[in-house]
Scaffold this motif. Structure first.
Motif, PDB file in Angstrom:
ATOM      1  N   TYR A  53       0.852  -1.181   0.000  1.00 13.67           N
ATOM      2  CA  TYR A  53       0.000   0.000   0.000  1.00 13.67           C
ATOM      3  C   TYR A  53       0.885   1.226   0.000  1.00 13.67           C
ATOM      4  CZ  TYR A  53      -2.983   3.731   1.723  1.00 13.67           C
ATOM      5  OH  TYR A  53      -3.637   4.923   1.859  1.00 13.67           O
ATOM      6  N   CYS A  54       0.551   2.187  -0.850  1.00 13.43           N
ATOM      7  CA  CYS A  54       1.270   3.458  -0.897  1.00 13.43           C
ATOM      8  C   CYS A  54       0.249   4.575  -1.012  1.00 13.43           C
ATOM      9  CB  CYS A  54       2.214   3.504  -2.091  1.00 13.43           C
ATOM     10  SG  CYS A  54       3.053   5.076  -2.272  1.00 13.43           S
ATOM     11  N   ARG A  70      11.174   5.080  -0.455  1.00 18.06           N
ATOM     12  CA  ARG A  70       9.848   5.332  -0.987  1.00 18.06           C
ATOM     13  C   ARG A  70       8.812   5.180   0.119  1.00 18.06           C
ATOM     14  NH1 ARG A  70       9.726   2.125  -6.810  1.00 18.06           N
ATOM     15  NH2 ARG A  70      11.499   3.187  -7.749  1.00 18.06           N
ATOM     16  N   ASN A  71       7.727   5.885  -0.017  1.00 19.14           N
ATOM     17  CA  ASN A  71       6.670   5.823   0.988  1.00 19.14           C
ATOM     18  C   ASN A  71       5.761   4.630   0.716  1.00 19.14           C
ATOM     19  OD1 ASN A  71       5.126   6.478   3.169  1.00 19.14           O
ATOM     20  ND2 ASN A  71       3.961   8.060   2.108  1.00 19.14           N
ATOM     21  N   VAL A  72       6.339   3.440   0.848  1.00 18.97           N
ATOM     22  CA  VAL A  72       5.635   2.201   0.556  1.00 18.97           C
ATOM     23  C   VAL A  72       5.437   1.441   1.854  1.00 18.97           C
ATOM     24  CG1 VAL A  72       5.800  -0.020  -0.632  1.00 18.97           C
ATOM     25  CG2 VAL A  72       6.488   2.067  -1.796  1.00 18.97           C
ATOM     26  N   ARG A  73       4.315   0.754   1.967  1.00 15.17           N
ATOM     27  CA  ARG A  73       4.004  -0.012   3.168  1.00 15.17           C
ATOM     28  C   ARG A  73       3.605  -1.439   2.786  1.00 15.17           C
ATOM     29  NH1 ARG A  73       5.934   4.062   4.557  1.00 15.17           N
ATOM     30  NH2 ARG A  73       5.179   5.618   6.075  1.00 15.17           N
ATOM     31  N   ILE A  89      -2.441  -7.488   9.402  1.00 14.67           N
ATOM     32  CA  ILE A  89      -1.199  -6.839   9.824  1.00 14.67           C
ATOM     33  C   ILE A  89      -1.124  -5.509   9.077  1.00 14.67           C
ATOM     34  CG2 ILE A  89       1.321  -6.985   9.887  1.00 14.67           C
ATOM     35  CD1 ILE A  89       1.058 -10.004   9.988  1.00 14.67           C
ATOM     36  N   LYS A  90      -1.274  -4.424   9.801  1.00 19.86           N
ATOM     37  CA  LYS A  90      -1.358  -3.107   9.184  1.00 19.86           C
ATOM     38  C   LYS A  90      -0.086  -2.778   8.409  1.00 19.86           C
ATOM     39  CE  LYS A  90      -4.576  -1.282  12.607  1.00 19.86           C
ATOM     40  NZ  LYS A  90      -4.831  -0.229  13.625  1.00 19.86           N
ATOM     41  N   PRO A  91      -0.215  -1.996   7.327  1.00 20.31           N
ATOM     42  CA  PRO A  91       0.952  -1.658   6.509  1.00 20.31           C
ATOM     43  C   PRO A  91       2.068  -1.013   7.316  1.00 20.31           C
ATOM     44  CG  PRO A  91      -1.070  -1.066   5.374  1.00 20.31           C
ATOM     45  CD  PRO A  91      -1.467  -1.465   6.756  1.00 20.31           C
ATOM     46  N   GLN A  92       3.255  -1.535   7.123  1.00 24.22           N
ATOM     47  CA  GLN A  92       4.446  -1.074   7.837  1.00 24.22           C
ATOM     48  C   GLN A  92       5.500  -0.618   6.825  1.00 24.22           C
ATOM     49  OE1 GLN A  92       4.607  -1.066  11.249  1.00 24.22           O
ATOM     50  NE2 GLN A  92       2.494  -1.834  11.309  1.00 24.22           N
ATOM     51  N   PRO A  93       6.418   0.259   7.232  1.00 20.61           N
ATOM     52  CA  PRO A  93       7.444   0.763   6.303  1.00 20.61           C
ATOM     53  C   PRO A  93       8.587  -0.216   6.105  1.00 20.61           C
ATOM     54  CG  PRO A  93       7.714   1.789   8.450  1.00 20.61           C
ATOM     55  CD  PRO A  93       6.478   0.949   8.540  1.00 20.61           C
ATOM     56  N   LEU A 112      17.824  -2.046   6.298  1.00 18.86           N
ATOM     57  CA  LEU A 112      18.347  -3.225   5.600  1.00 18.86           C
ATOM     58  C   LEU A 112      18.579  -4.402   6.540  1.00 18.86           C
ATOM     59  CD1 LEU A 112      20.835  -1.688   2.995  1.00 18.86           C
ATOM     60  CD2 LEU A 112      18.405  -2.208   2.748  1.00 18.86           C
ATOM     61  N   LYS A 113      17.946  -4.406   7.698  1.00 17.20           N
ATOM     62  CA  LYS A 113      18.014  -5.525   8.617  1.00 17.20           C
ATOM     63  C   LYS A 113      16.744  -6.362   8.516  1.00 17.20           C
ATOM     64  CE  LYS A 113      22.026  -4.652  10.430  1.00 17.20           C
ATOM     65  NZ  LYS A 113      23.178  -5.584  10.247  1.00 17.20           N
TER      66      LYS A 113
END
Length: 377
Positions: free
Chosen positions: A147-148, A178-181, A193-197, A216-217
């Protein structure tokens, strides 16, 4: 290290380019697929039975596998490729009207209309309306979605690949900056599970899924979206047979579902456990030297010593290996199994058949080495 390429920037592919890349990476039948096998005659795709009898003549511009009695196929309409679903007779049960699609899993399949993804049932009806920028297939009751917010980034559409870790890393885009979830929905479309960054998230396997943050972990989440344990890793793979491969500082090992190391991180490469064995390679002191690969059991003990230049996962008791420049099949004891004189590629046995050969003339063989039918001609 064999997995370092994952940190490179990945590009988006067109649906047809993605389909062709998927085919070239592994044309065999995926795990869990129905009984039909794909064939590629001329420039068209069809399906055959295990005995080689072609039951759906090649007529499609590309074909995926059958899942839940639905086969995903591509048909060119003017200048565009459209995706539909056929039954075991080759008849369309869902007309090719979608711009992209995934396989049916747990009763639903992700499809794209324009630049948005939703989920359809076996009759082609939308159960979850197309509102996402990307969507994966259902695993253990949950499906990944991207979701974005429209006001922060233009809408775009791309697929999230299924079970194969290697294909995910090579073909799925990354979203750093990017503002992507990423989130997970259930079969009703509810966001469990709600969208997370996260810049990448995997499907659930054995109750857990790995996610990669903007740092990057990689960490593992449970079905509530909470971290299963505190540890983080540079790379992670899905849980398989109770263990998961993780990498920290260039070395990999295997953890249990509590995040504890069951097999210490002393290897250069770690594959998933398959049929009780996992392919690993020893650390290399010379970057130009070929890797030394073998297979370990769940105690970390070598069952097959690291003497191969390349080794693939075991499937139906056999694995594809390379030694001294020659590709061979080996058994679980590491002994060569002389099935065929036809040159081998890297694909193993799936449902009793394997694809062998090169140069556009590959064939299916059975476990005795007998040629059953051409894969392509």
């Amino acid at each position: 290290m064999l997995q370092r390429f994952v940190l490179t920037c990945l590009c988006l592919l067109s649906p047809l380019a993605l389909a062709m890349a998927e085919r070239e990476l592994d044309p065999s039948k995926p795990k869990g697929a129905d009984s039909l096998f794909r064939v590629h005659y001329g420039d068209k795709w069809g399906f055959m039975l295990r005995d080689g009898q072609v039951v759906i003549p090649p007529q499609f511009d590309w074909a995926g596998a059958f899942f839940e009695q639905r086969g995903r196929v591509y048909v060119r309409k003017e200048t565009e490729m459209k995706v539909g679903y056929i039954d075991s007779t080759g008849q369309f049960v869902i007309e090719p009207t979608f711009d992209e699609g995934g396989d049916f899993r747990e009763g639903l399949a992700p499809v794209r209309v324009g630049k948005e993804w939703g989920f359809i049932d076996g009759q082609g009806r939308f159960v979850v309306p197309p509102t996402f920028q990307a969507a994966g297939e259902f695993h253990e009751g949950l499906a990944r979605v991207v979701y974005c917010p429209a006001q922060t980034m233009p809408r775009f559409g791309f697929p999230l690949l299924g079970d194969d870790f290697q294909r995910k890393l090579e073909l799925e885009p990354r979203f750093v900056g990017r503002n992507v979830r990423f989130g997970f929905i259930d079969r009703t479309g509810k966001m469990v599970i709600k969208p997370q960054p996260w810049e990448m998230a995997d499907d659930f396997s054995e109750g857990l899924a790995w996610v990669r943050g903007r740092d990057l972990k990689c960490r593992y989440i449970d079905r509530r979206g909470e971290f299963a344990f505190a540890q983080s890793f540079d790379l992670a793979q899905s849980f398989s047979e109770g263990l998961a491969s993780v990498t920290v500082g260039g070395s990999c090992g295997y953890i249990d579902k509590f995040g504890n190391y069951s097999i210490s991180a002393t290897f250069d490469y770690c594959g998933n456990f398959s049929e009780g064995l996992a392919v690993v390679s020893e650390p290399q002191t010379d970057d130009e030297a070929p890797p030394k690969m073998g297979a370990i059991d769940k105690s970390g003990r070598y069952v097959i010593p690291p003497r191969f230049n390349n080794l693939r996962d075991f499937s139906e008791g056999l694995a594809n290996a390379r030694r001294e420049g020659k590709r061979i099949f080996i058994d679980r004891a590491g002994k060569t199994v002389p099935l065929t004189d036809i040159p081998l590629d890297w694909w193993g046995f799936r449902d009793g058949l394997a694809i062998v050969g090169t140069g556009g003339k590959r064939v299916y063989i059975d476990r005795t080495g007998k040629v059953v039918a051409p894969f392509e001609k």
